[in-house]
Write an enzyme that holds these catalytic residues in place. Structure first.
Site, mmCIF file in Angstrom:
data_model
loop_
_atom_site.group_PDB
_atom_site.id
_atom_site.type_symbol
_atom_site.label_atom_id
_atom_site.label_comp_id
_atom_site.label_asym_id
_atom_site.label_seq_id
_atom_site.Cartn_x
_atom_site.Cartn_y
_atom_site.Cartn_z
ATOM 1 N N ASP A 44 -3.070 -7.455 7.369
ATOM 2 C CA ASP A 44 -4.288 -6.607 7.130
ATOM 3 C C ASP A 44 -4.184 -5.497 6.163
ATOM 4 O OD1 ASP A 44 -2.358 -5.028 8.527
ATOM 5 O OD2 ASP A 44 -3.288 -4.782 10.568
ATOM 6 N N ASP A 45 -4.849 -4.318 6.206
ATOM 7 C CA ASP A 45 -4.956 -3.237 5.144
ATOM 8 C C ASP A 45 -4.040 -2.364 5.662
ATOM 9 O OD1 ASP A 45 -6.298 -4.613 3.038
ATOM 10 O OD2 ASP A 45 -8.198 -4.222 4.252
#
Ligand code: PRX
Length: 690
Positions: A560-561
């Site tokens: 994910d970020d």
């Protein structure tokens, strides 16, 4: 040579990576082969280990999966419960399609984790055993507390808190460096049923304020200043600013209990607000050294710990008492092969989950002697860690790959001039440990004698999930090996289908385990959306993972970020929000890049307001903005000027392209034709070295 390797992987059973296939691995019958990287524990080590063979591990793991209730309640029975839990050891729903997510362990059981960490050990005759060896920042500055003394200190603070109105269920924010007062504060809260929320003392005033506003404590515990390496950090000034900010946001904190750390500053140099600020040393000693325990339900909250997600503000991960207690105690014991004679040192700060579970609770639940180190691991020189190891005869040393990599850059003599004979188990946490760092840690630090427990877990999981048991497994450098008891990891594809055998995909967990977090504070919906909706029926870790043909798990990093900088989780969105607060910044996009020491570094693309020229000064002030908004550890390593950002026609930033530009993989940019304005890519490339 205490090590044995296998000649080739073909000596291991092949095929689908099921744990049971390692049945055929017989310790000690193999020869060396570097490329296959199988590192066996010595016969001497395995011979004395709590779990001494793959077979024993498999039997225990099988039992934990076949009958988790029996497995965990047997272990839980070794702890003190004022009242035993109800008929149901656990209940769970991890499937959003079947209703709200809920996890409960030992519900109805009445206990107290502070009692189990301290009183129980004192009653068992460990009162005179050293609980904490505290090592100060400066050489020669140290202190220690026995279990009885620690209990007394905890009780005094607990009495103070109670006397000042802190009740069961109230939040208390702790913003302290690694003084003994930090674990003391955590345990004092737990003793009276208050919910601690430790904020790492490297977070900025704004971050601290944000956390205060979220959990609304009436008391904050801090100190005036601390020395870390050669620097003095005025923590009280940060707290003052945070308290000003939070009262503007409608949350005023009544008491700021401040430890006077005379090693770093003086009272005269500390700004003071009468009525709110109280010197710790002036009040605590007046309180009795015993304090009644507040008995709580196993499912009553123990602590909140904020962590970064891929979007929005930090999430308040909530852990409850009973399951967390049993899980941290058990994982600590087995993953480090803990014996009562061990001296244990974890270099993590209690401001992170590692310090919660494996500086304070896990070790103390086992009655262990714990080293707490205030300073920086390379101060005054890169040999400090081994100096401390020799000084306290540390036998279990648990740290992060980033520290290993940074020490590895210095001459080995900083290590080898120290004996390190006491060491028997090493541990790693926070990010995947690259094989070359693993080898240096193993060969140089551990003299090719100490197994390494590469523990994969998260703030959310409470304790170790995938970890070697050091006497049981042949290790592969860089692999966290196999799941802990009661843990069923699964790898799924992007559609959420479980993949068997040798594969790569998204790491999820099936079923609950006692140490799992129960919710995000005040936002159960976000809890469900973030962790249980991406792949229905499973807990989703946010990590990518592969499993090799022998069933070993290899973590490959966040999908994910979220960027993992020196083992610290930082959301790209948080850094971007900080950057755009700068008056001259129009837009920002942040990606992670490989970093030799930190694992990942922060790379920020910044678009300035129309007409603002690029300058070194501006670059510095953008970095400063992030330091002030989040903390120094989140400062971008690189600011890349961006006249525009690559966006799709619907306005979405294509981070894939930014990652390639940041890592200078320009030939791998892929298809840019779907961009609203493909020419921005060339502009970015042209500015790469500006
Ligand atoms: O990406 C994984 C990485 O750290 C993340 C969890 O971060 P945090 O909640 O801050 O907790 C850190 C300490 C437990 C994970 O999603 N991570 C942690 N340990 C490992 C790891 N990645 C690979 N191997 C590990 N041993």
């Amino acid at each position: 040579n205490s090590l044995r390797h296998v000649e080739s992987m073909s000596q291991l059973p092949s095929g689908a990576g099921k744990i049971s296939q390692l049945n055929a691995v017989v310790l000690g019958e193999s020869l060396a082969s570097e490329e296959n990287d199988l590192v066996f524990p010595s016969k001497e080590f395995s011979g004395q280990a709590l779990v001494s063979s793959p077979q024993q591990y498999m039997e225990m793991h099988k039992r934990s999966m076949d009958d988790p209730a029996a497995f965990w309640s047997d272990i839980a029975s070794e702890f003190y419960w004022k009242q035993k839990w109800g008929d149901q050891v656990f209940s769970e729903n991890l499937d959003v399609r079947k209703g709200p997510i809920s996890i409960e362990w030992f519900k109805g059981g009445i206990t107290n984790i502070c009692y189990n960490c301290l009183d129980k050990n004192v009653e068992a005759g460990l009162g005179d055993k050293t609980a904490i060896h505290w090592e100060g920042n400066e050489l020669g500055v140290d202190a220690s507390l026995t279990y009885s003394e620690l209990l007394q200190r905890v009780c005094q603070l607990a009495n103070y808190l109670k006397d000042n109105g802190v009740k069961k269920g109230d939040a208390v924010v702790i913003y302290l460096p690694m003084l003994m007062e930090l674990p003391i504060a955590m345990l004092a809260c737990a003793r009276i049923g208050a919910v601690h929320s430790v904020v790492f003392a490297g977070f900025s005033a704004d971050s601290l304020a944000q956390r205060i506003v979220d959990c609304k404590p009436n008391v904050i515990l801090t100190c005036n200043a601390v020395k870390r390496g050669p620097k003095t950090i005025n923590l009280k000034a940060i707290v003052d600013a945070a308290l000003d900010q939070s009262s503007k946001d409608g949350v005023s904190v009544g008491i700021c209990l401040t430890y006077d750390n005379s090693l770093a500053t003086t009272r005269e140099n500390t700004k003071w607000q009468n009525g709110r600020d109280v010197w710790w040393q002036d009040v605590i000693s007046q309180y009795p050294t015993s304090c009644e325990v507040e008995w709580v339900d196993a499912e009553d909250p123990l602590f909140l710990l904020y962590t970064s997600g891929s979007t929005g503000k930090p999430k308040g991960v909530l852990h409850t008492t009973g399951g967390y207690m049993i899980y941290t105690a058990t994982t600590f014991k087995y993953a480090f092969d803990y014996k009562s004679t061990d001296v244990y040192w974890c270099t993590a700060d209690c401001g992170w989950i590692t310090g919660h579970s494996y500086v304070t609770y896990g070790p103390m639940l086992n009655g262990a002697t714990v080293v707490v180190f205030e300073g920086a691991p390379n101060y005054p020189d890169p040999g400090r860690c081994w100096d401390i190891v020799d000084k306290y005869k540390v036998s279990i040393f648990y740290t992060a790959p980033t520290l290993v990599r940074s020490l590895m850059r210095d001459d080995d003599k900083f290590v080898t001039r120290h004996s390190r004979k006491s060491l028997r188990v090493l541990g790693s946490v926070g990010e995947p440990i690259n094989p070359s760092a693993w080898r240096w840690f193993f060969n140089v630090v551990g003299d090719s004698r100490c197994p390494i427990s590469d523990t994969w877990w998260q703030t959310e999981t409470g304790g170790f999930m995938i970890t070697p048991l050091p006497g049981a497994w042949p290790q592969k450098p860089g692999s966290a090996t196999f799941p802990f008891f009661g843990v069923q990891p699964v790898i799924v594809d992007e559609k959420g289908n479980e993949i068997e055998g040798e594969c790569s995909g998204y790491l999820c967990v099936k079923g609950s385990w006692p140490g799992a977090f129960r919710t995000l504070f005040g936002d159960h919906e976000r809890y469900e959306t973030t962790y249980f909706k991406p792949f229905a029926g499973y807990y989703f870790s946010g990590d990518g993972c592969s499993r090799d043909k022998d069933g070993y798990y290899w973590l490959t990093g966040r999908v994910d970020d979220v960027i993992n900088v020196s083992g610290h989780r930082i959301g790209t969105a948080e850094v971007e929000s900080a950057l755009v607060l700068h008056p001259q910044c129009a837009e920002a996009a942040v990606v992670g890049i490989e970093h030799e020491v930190k694992g990942q570094g922060i790379y920020a693309f910044v678009t300035l307001l129309e007409g603002v020229p690029y300058s070194e000064e501006l670059r510095k002030s953008l970095v400063l903005m992030v330091r002030n908004q989040i903390g120094a550890f989140a400062a971008p390593d690189r600011i890349h000027w961006a006249p525009g950002l690559p966006k799709t026609r619907s306005g979405k930033i294509m981070r894939r392209i930014l990652r390639k530009i940041a890592s200078r993989q320009l030939e791998e940019l892929g298809d840019t034709s779907t961009l609203a304005d493909p020419s921005v890519v060339d502009q970015l490339i042209a500015l790469a070295d500006v």
